[in-house]
Design a protein around this motif. Structure first.
Motif, PDB file in Angstrom:
ATOM      1  N   LYS A  19     -25.846  36.604  14.693  1.00  0.00           N
ATOM      2  CA  LYS A  19     -26.030  38.041  14.930  1.00  0.00           C
ATOM      3  C   LYS A  19     -27.386  38.398  15.534  1.00  0.00           C
ATOM      4  N   LYS A  20     -28.404  37.597  15.244  1.00  0.00           N
ATOM      5  CA  LYS A  20     -29.712  37.949  15.814  1.00  0.00           C
ATOM      6  C   LYS A  20     -29.701  37.779  17.336  1.00  0.00           C
ATOM      7  N   THR A  67     -27.590  40.468  18.886  1.00  0.00           N
ATOM      8  CA  THR A  67     -28.306  41.749  18.898  1.00  0.00           C
ATOM      9  C   THR A  67     -29.331  41.768  20.037  1.00  0.00           C
ATOM     10  N   ASP A  68     -30.099  40.687  20.184  1.00  0.00           N
ATOM     11  CA  ASP A  68     -31.106  40.626  21.264  1.00  0.00           C
ATOM     12  C   ASP A  68     -30.441  40.739  22.626  1.00  0.00           C
ATOM     13  N   TRP A  95     -29.026  44.305  23.146  1.00  0.00           N
ATOM     14  CA  TRP A  95     -30.132  45.263  23.302  1.00  0.00           C
ATOM     15  C   TRP A  95     -30.726  45.155  24.703  1.00  0.00           C
ATOM     16  N   HIS A 105     -23.916  52.207  23.392  1.00  0.00           N
ATOM     17  CA  HIS A 105     -23.192  51.168  22.640  1.00  0.00           C
ATOM     18  C   HIS A 105     -22.847  50.038  23.609  1.00  0.00           C
ATOM     19  N   LEU A 150     -22.986  46.616  19.341  1.00  0.00           N
ATOM     20  CA  LEU A 150     -24.332  47.027  18.972  1.00  0.00           C
ATOM     21  C   LEU A 150     -24.433  48.543  19.085  1.00  0.00           C
ATOM     22  N   ARG A 185     -29.791  49.831  16.876  1.00  0.00           N
ATOM     23  CA  ARG A 185     -29.993  48.371  16.877  1.00  0.00           C
ATOM     24  C   ARG A 185     -29.315  47.691  15.684  1.00  0.00           C
ATOM     25  N   GLU A 186     -28.339  48.366  15.081  1.00  0.00           N
ATOM     26  CA  GLU A 186     -27.534  47.754  14.024  1.00  0.00           C
ATOM     27  C   GLU A 186     -26.174  47.403  14.610  1.00  0.00           C
ATOM     28  N   TYR A 187     -25.588  46.310  14.157  1.00  0.00           N
ATOM     29  CA  TYR A 187     -24.255  45.959  14.652  1.00  0.00           C
ATOM     30  C   TYR A 187     -23.196  46.599  13.767  1.00  0.00           C
TER      31      TYR A 187
END
Ligand code: PYC
Length: 312
Positions: free
Chosen positions: A179-180, A183-184, A187, A208, A227, A231-233
């Motif tokens: 997930k990190k 997310t990157d 984003w 989104h 996303l 910045r939360e999934y």
């Protein structure tokens, strides 16, 4: 001191906090009018309800208001850790389960007013809630975006009650343990859309980003990672995102009216959707899933609390 009564739930993993009472007076008007009043005059209330120390970044808030129409069950404004949502399907499913739990509605069909337009929810006896969402459509196909740090990305732009950039060819591992990196990546795509001036209608920001891959469940058609603006999934398959995806499939001739589309989330939970063709490439999506109430509580906001408006 202010007291705010809330009921918390999760919809296929994604949390919703419904404000039952204790919210600010937003005056008369439509959900869109009252959203402006909330945003301009009471943004600290939004932050107090969903941000630490009373909430957490993944939490989506929903304030229940009296509807304008006597035919509607409620008016709802959705918000998150950084701002407001025009519409939120997982949140509407959560509102349905919450109103049922509180004895404010029974099973059956109920109209809900939202800033994006009226939606309806159909609450079944087993707790499943089907949301007929706002009309949805794709506005751009196969846009090429040069990202800041992940090379070139190709995706579609679609409206499903929020604006989405939908990417299938991303080379990312769609699993929760990743997930990190997901997310990157998402984003970066979002920021790069801004750099390139790519927007939704009327210059609306595309806030989104939705990545697709093969499902891990045999009963699903696709898996996603979504996303959200803060910045939360999305822990659920994202109902407005599922609507946007179905608008793209419909536009490509891959999802006819009445055939179901089962969208798996990054957690492995599923929303089921269908579309109705309303002409000019526009669909009315219906998305169903289940929500479970997790808490009934009262938030306390002391006048001298340095974090009475949350930690922003
Ligand atoms: O289910 O539509 C949705 C949603 C939007 C943001 C988080 N969930």
């Amino acid at each position: 001191m202010s007291l705010i009564k809330v009921i918390d739930s999760h919809t296929e993993g994604e949390p919703t906090r419904v404000v039952m009472s204790g919210g600010p007076d937003l005056g008369p008007g439509s959900a869109a009018d009252r959203l402006d009043v909330l945003r301009q005059g009471h943004d600290g209330f939004r932050s107090a309800v969903v941000n630490e120390p009373r909430g957490y970044d993944a939490l989506v808030g929903a304030i229940l208001l009296d509807p304008v129409s006597p035919d509607a069950a409620a008016q709802v404004i959705f918000f998150n850790n950084v701002g407001y949502l025009q519409m939120c399907v997982h949140g509407t499913i959560g509102v349905g389960a919450t109103l049922l739990h509180a004895g404010r509605i029974g099973t059956g069909v109920h109209r809900i007013e939202t800033p994006a337009g009226d939606v309806s929810l159909d609450v079944a006896a087993d707790g499943r809630v089907a949301v007929q969402n706002v009309p949805s459509r794709r506005t751009a196909k196969d846009l090429v975006v040069r990202t800041r740090s992940h090379g070139t990305v190709v995706g579609d732009v679609a409206w499903g009650g929020n604006w989405f950039f939908l990417v299938s060819d991303h080379g990312q591992d769609l699993s929760l343990s990743n997930k990190k990196a997901l997310t990157d990546y998402a984003w970066d795509v979002r920021a790069s859309l801004g750099d390139a001036g790519i927007t939704g209608d009327n210059g609306d920001e595309i806030d989104h980003v939705e990545l697709f891959g093969a499902p891990t469940r045999k009963d699903a058609d696709s898996k996603n990672f979504v996303l959200c603006p803060g910045r939360e999934y999305d822990r659920s398959p994202c109902g407005t995102g599922t609507s946007a995806k179905m608008a793209c499939l419909f536009a490509d001739g891959l999802l006819p009216e009445g055939r179901s589309w089962r969208q798996e989330s990054i957690l492995g939970t599923v929303f089921e959707g269908t579309v109705r063709d309303v002409g000019d490439g526009v669909i009315v999506p219906t998305v169903s899933g289940r929500a479970w109430v997790t808490a009934e509580t009262t938030l306390v906001i002391g006048e001298d609390d340095p974090f009475r408006e949350g930690i922003r």
